[in-house]
Design an enzyme around this catalytic site. Structure first.
Site, PDB file in Angstrom:
ATOM      1  N   HIS A 180       0.851  -1.566  -0.044  1.00 21.19           N
ATOM      2  CA  HIS A 180       0.067   0.048   0.054  1.00 21.19           C
ATOM      3  C   HIS A 180       0.377   1.831   0.018  1.00 21.19           C
ATOM      4  CE1 HIS A 180      -3.863  -2.019   1.492  1.00 21.19           C
ATOM      5  NE2 HIS A 180      -3.435  -3.121   0.784  1.00 21.19           N
ATOM      6  N   GLU A 190       0.863   4.004   2.121  1.00 20.03           N
ATOM      7  CA  GLU A 190       1.537   4.415   2.914  1.00 20.03           C
ATOM      8  C   GLU A 190       2.731   3.974   3.830  1.00 20.03           C
ATOM      9  OE1 GLU A 190      -3.299   4.763   3.279  1.00 20.03           O
ATOM     10  OE2 GLU A 190      -1.873   3.341   2.226  1.00 20.03           O
ATOM     11  N   CYS A 241      -6.280   2.391   5.858  1.00 20.70           N
ATOM     12  CA  CYS A 241      -6.835   0.716   6.262  1.00 20.70           C
ATOM     13  C   CYS A 241      -6.319   0.146   7.359  1.00 20.70           C
ATOM     14  CB  CYS A 241      -6.962  -0.099   5.273  1.00 20.70           C
ATOM     15  SG  CYS A 241      -4.653  -0.837   5.221  1.00 20.70           S
ATOM     16  N   CYS A 257      -2.236  -0.474   7.373  1.00 22.45           N
ATOM     17  CA  CYS A 257      -1.574   1.102   7.070  1.00 22.45           C
ATOM     18  C   CYS A 257      -1.723   2.147   8.616  1.00 22.45           C
ATOM     19  CB  CYS A 257      -1.884   2.052   6.077  1.00 22.45           C
ATOM     20  SG  CYS A 257      -1.699   1.232   4.028  1.00 22.45           S
TER      21      CYS A 257
END
Length: 150
Positions: free
Chosen positions: A52, A54, A82, A85
């Site tokens: 992801h 992040e 999410c 993260c």
């Protein structure tokens, strides 16, 4: 650098994800107002469920600063993080999160959960929501509309 300027950079990153079929999410990490990392989703490109924006940006920021402790850093993400993260933000002791669009299906910074400000965890961070949210949401809406049309 203002939150809006940093979000514009994160949006550029999000757009770069489109080139390899990833969900257009971008993230930027600032330390003392300077960009130390900027990444976009690479799950499809790397075939890695943890790739992801992040998480990748936090990894790069840790390398750039020489520490996994990112106290005082600001993470700017185009989409509400999410649970994975948000957990990484807490674990890295980030000082501040700025995000664009909320994520009603997986958001862990106010929508479904509120991990970044849970006093039961070892760290809390400031969360600012809705910065350039319309632009972030439009990018995501366009991506998923295109996917459905195929």
């Amino acid at each position: 650098m203002t939150d809006e300027e940093a979000m514009a950079l994160a949006l550029e990153e999000a757009e770069a994800a489109l080139a390899h079929g990833d969900v257009p999410v971008g993230a930027v990490v600032l330390v003392d107002g300077a960009v130390v990392a900027r990444r976009h989703n690479e799950r499809e490109q790397q075939q890695d469920p943890t790739a992801h924006a992040e998480v990748l940006a936090l990894r790069d920021a840790s390398l750039a600063t020489g520490s996994w402790r990112l106290e005082g850093a600001t993470v700017v993400a185009t989409l509400e993080p999410c649970p994975m993260c948000a957990g990484a933000l807490v674990a890295s002791r980030v000082g501040r999160l700025v995000f664009g669009a909320p994520d009603p299906k997986a958001g862990a910074c106010g929508s479904l959960y509120n991990l970044c400000v849970d006093p039961r965890l070892n760290h809390e961070l400031t969360v600012i929501a809705g910065v350039l949210a319309e632009r972030s949401a439009a990018l995501l809406t366009g991506f998923f509309a295109d996917r459905r049309a195929r």
